[in-house]
Design an enzyme around this catalytic site. Structure first.
Site, PDB file in Angstrom:
ATOM      1  N   CYS A   3     -33.574 -51.966  23.840  1.00  0.00           N
ATOM      2  CA  CYS A   3     -32.709 -52.578  22.829  1.00  0.00           C
ATOM      3  C   CYS A   3     -33.468 -52.781  21.536  1.00  0.00           C
ATOM      4  O   CYS A   3     -33.109 -52.252  20.494  1.00  0.00           O
ATOM      5  CB  CYS A   3     -32.162 -53.904  23.339  1.00  0.00           C
ATOM      6  SG  CYS A   3     -31.237 -54.788  22.071  1.00  0.00           S
TER       7      CYS A   3
ATOM      8  N   TYR B 254     -30.495 -51.984  10.425  1.00  0.00           N
ATOM      9  CA  TYR B 254     -31.502 -51.587  11.409  1.00  0.00           C
ATOM     10  C   TYR B 254     -32.518 -50.594  10.846  1.00  0.00           C
ATOM     11  O   TYR B 254     -33.605 -50.439  11.392  1.00  0.00           O
ATOM     12  CB  TYR B 254     -30.829 -51.060  12.682  1.00  0.00           C
ATOM     13  CG  TYR B 254     -30.159 -52.170  13.446  1.00  0.00           C
ATOM     14  CD1 TYR B 254     -30.926 -53.127  14.114  1.00  0.00           C
ATOM     15  CD2 TYR B 254     -28.775 -52.317  13.472  1.00  0.00           C
ATOM     16  CE1 TYR B 254     -30.336 -54.182  14.797  1.00  0.00           C
ATOM     17  CE2 TYR B 254     -28.178 -53.373  14.157  1.00  0.00           C
ATOM     18  CZ  TYR B 254     -28.965 -54.297  14.811  1.00  0.00           C
ATOM     19  OH  TYR B 254     -28.377 -55.351  15.483  1.00  0.00           O
TER      20      TYR B 254
ATOM     21  N   GLU C 103     -28.134 -49.789  28.328  1.00  0.00           N
ATOM     22  CA  GLU C 103     -27.850 -49.779  26.889  1.00  0.00           C
ATOM     23  C   GLU C 103     -26.797 -48.717  26.561  1.00  0.00           C
ATOM     24  O   GLU C 103     -25.902 -48.948  25.748  1.00  0.00           O
ATOM     25  CB  GLU C 103     -29.125 -49.489  26.091  1.00  0.00           C
ATOM     26  CG  GLU C 103     -29.941 -50.729  25.765  1.00  0.00           C
ATOM     27  CD  GLU C 103     -29.262 -51.601  24.717  1.00  0.00           C
ATOM     28  OE1 GLU C 103     -28.240 -51.201  24.140  1.00  0.00           O
ATOM     29  OE2 GLU C 103     -29.767 -52.711  24.476  1.00  0.00           O
TER      30      GLU C 103
ATOM     31  N   ASP D 120     -21.754 -58.260  21.305  1.00  0.00           N
ATOM     32  CA  ASP D 120     -23.115 -58.386  20.793  1.00  0.00           C
ATOM     33  C   ASP D 120     -23.458 -59.847  20.461  1.00  0.00           C
ATOM     34  O   ASP D 120     -24.622 -60.247  20.518  1.00  0.00           O
ATOM     35  CB  ASP D 120     -23.270 -57.506  19.548  1.00  0.00           C
ATOM     36  CG  ASP D 120     -24.711 -57.051  19.346  1.00  0.00           C
ATOM     37  OD1 ASP D 120     -25.430 -56.890  20.351  1.00  0.00           O
ATOM     38  OD2 ASP D 120     -25.128 -56.867  18.194  1.00  0.00           O
TER      39      ASP D 120
ATOM     40  N   TYR E 139     -32.718 -49.713  18.775  1.00  0.00           N
ATOM     41  CA  TYR E 139     -31.847 -49.950  17.618  1.00  0.00           C
ATOM     42  C   TYR E 139     -32.563 -49.567  16.317  1.00  0.00           C
ATOM     43  O   TYR E 139     -31.952 -49.029  15.399  1.00  0.00           O
ATOM     44  CB  TYR E 139     -31.413 -51.421  17.566  1.00  0.00           C
ATOM     45  CG  TYR E 139     -30.133 -51.697  18.309  1.00  0.00           C
ATOM     46  CD1 TYR E 139     -29.931 -51.202  19.596  1.00  0.00           C
ATOM     47  CD2 TYR E 139     -29.101 -52.434  17.731  1.00  0.00           C
ATOM     48  CE1 TYR E 139     -28.755 -51.446  20.289  1.00  0.00           C
ATOM     49  CE2 TYR E 139     -27.920 -52.685  18.412  1.00  0.00           C
ATOM     50  CZ  TYR E 139     -27.746 -52.185  19.683  1.00  0.00           C
ATOM     51  OH  TYR E 139     -26.574 -52.425  20.357  1.00  0.00           O
TER      52      TYR E 139
END
Lengths: 225, 225, 225, 225
Positions: B137, B168, B211, B46, B141
């Site tokens: 993404c 998040y 993803e 990441d 998230y």
């Protein structure tokens, strides 16, 4: 630089190069033992791959510094869009894959990874970055073809993959390999510095790994089917 | 278009979206059962992912049609390069990953596939293509974080992944999700046609699949280690 | 390379550099004799110019090879979008140009020529090509400002252009010049070869000529009005 | 959209279109009164122009969404690099311009302005933006050629420009005009929205203005010589 850049890149990534050019998929074509479903899956993805490679050569025309470089890259686009695509569709038909199926394929992640890496590296960098990213495919296939064609271990009679081997071992493709190697060396004369070698080698390493993944994709698809 | 474009894209790819947002990796974070090595591998990748996403937002500045769009994309670059990268390095340190290790990581193919697909789609297409490719993404998230934070099935105490979930689910990230959804809808007002929907949906589908592969990469790395 | 690349480029194009940095427009600001309408026209075009330059620095983020280069380019985008644009709008107001007028300006061909040349050169080439194309503007303005601020021929009292001169002669802008020169030299360490010098010098020459045309645009507009 | 997009763009910019297609340079070719030095200057710049236009069509291959669009753009690259360049060199020779002179020309600012505007607009936008930016040249030349060939005011005998007129009025070039108009309309079916019209019209306006400047460049060069 007495030795060509491509040679240096290959030497600097010898283990990865070996893993790619001697992948089980390649050996399977050599012995004829490669499952047909694996090859069929590979062939279908290769159709989509060619489209992206035509785009990469188009990018090379855009990125060229002069008419010579432009025309050289144009030859790459034409080879794909005007010849290889049709040959590929015909070859797929021989393997029982209909043209209509090719139009609706979904790109495998391994295909996306390699092609988009090449295109993006080329866009962000210069023409040398682009050509180095393209080289494991363009030159590697020629090396594989030539080696298998010469090897006594290669099964000839009854090997369904012999036409594939002969195509890449053939004079026409081998000339393309010679030209591409020469073009990279010519670009290097202008744009290569020792300080760039680590980045270029990393680009080459990544592209080579992604090529090996592309073979593996075929094998894995076979196991999955 | 009474309904937002992002909603339509999600609905059109419901199964893929579900496979991504309810991936075993996600459930593993929810229950706390995710192997730490899987999470550590994910965290490291990441880090590299963020760098490519900063480049994608920089591309969005370049591609913008006006100052408003430029400033919105600039906020994305700044958020990553001036805040998230440092937070991420700190967070990695909490998980026993040294900053020095982050500098020498090798990008996983799944990481290359997603990030280069986004960058390349954005370069070849327009700003709407780029934002649609980014959205699984950026918005996904937020959706995952919010759902896990609310769910009674989510383990709170002793769950090492709770800080990830809370980040998040937090107001700051949720605002970013709201902004991005609004921006896609605003771009759609200008650039969306029904005739583009199939291509945009394909871009969204590919990005969503990639993803899910990114989560899977973490799980697979754990099994490999 | 004992001498910096920027210095070599300037020396190799001494006549063009002189024509740009000692253009009648510049001398007019020095003596205060420049017609106000010429300066106003220039100011308005410079507003549109800044937007394109912000895009060029965004492109530099995208093209960067590492975080250091990305952050350096981000500083350029931020400087323009978060500071210089506002300063410029305020400065224009001092010269009787309303913000609303800036929103509806038509780009002059000389403005299009320079900005699109820079952006396109940067996209087709590498980060060094981009920075060399940007340098006549970024560094040249600093050189002009510093020279005029020191010169005894420069009218101080009652010179309406003295704030312009002082801004570019000021410590903040001079630091930017130092940074940019250093960055080009740093990029050169990695990407410069003697074989590239002719192309880089041609890029520099073209950009310098187009900068002189930009001054001339102001004078010509005055005569036309 | 019952009417084609190209027609709408032309109508929306009628005065600019007229200024371009009825420029004094054009009238000078029609009457034969255009100074030869003006035409020679134009011819030389047009050589450099073709190289940039080949790059623009290469960009269109890269930007294409499908094989049909790719092949259409490839035809553009091939037409220029494999035919028009050679024809142009031959035509220049007829006008006393040696091939060696073409290799060392300096691009005029008006040439840079138009070509880089097109390339940059195409890179930042989508394929429709690119084609709209290309259209004033590709289609406008056909319109000019056809009109002059039909007009009774056009001098035929002893007019040194008659071959230029006949080339662009000829069936081959007129087919290209028809194809390009159709391609823009086809792209519009997919990518045009009313909300985009102002931006597209601005792109068209700018490109048309820069084409008029290109004619003017020839006249001005003549006065300068």
């Amino acid at each position: 630089m007495s030795r060509g850049l491509f040679d240096r890149l290959k030497t600097d990534n010898a283990a990865l190069w070996d893993a790619y050019t001697h992948h089980d998929f390649v050996t399977g074509m050599q012995t004829g033992a490669l499952p047909k479903t694996a090859f069929q899956y590979y062939l279908k993805q290769d159709y989509l791959f060619l489209i992206q490679f035509a785009r990469a050569y188009a990018l090379a025309i855009y990125k060229a510094d002069n008419l010579t470089e432009m025309r050289s890259a144009l030859a790459g686009v034409k080879a794909i869009l005007e010849m290889e695509m049709d040959l590929h569709v015909g070859y797929c038909a021989d393997w029982g894959i209909a043209a209509s199926e090719l139009e609706t394929l979904e790109e495998a992640p391994q295909n996306i990874a390699y092609t988009r890496f090449v295109l993006e590296r080329g866009m962000a960098g210069d023409l040398l970055d682009l050509m180095v990213a393209l080289s494991p495919c363009a030159i590697g296939y020629g090396e594989i073809g030539a080696r298998l064609a010469k090897s006594r271990k290669t099964k000839i009679e009854g090997n369904p993959y012999i036409t594939w081997i002969e195509m890449y071992a053939g004079a026409e493709y081998q000339q393309l390999v010679t030209d591409m190697t020469a073009e990279i060396d010519a670009l290097a004369t202008k744009r290569f510095t020792e300080a760039r070698f680590p980045d270029l080698s990393k680009t080459f390493a990544t592209a080579t790994r992604l090529e090996a993944d592309f073979w593996q994709m075929g094998l894995t698809a076979e196991h999955a089917s």
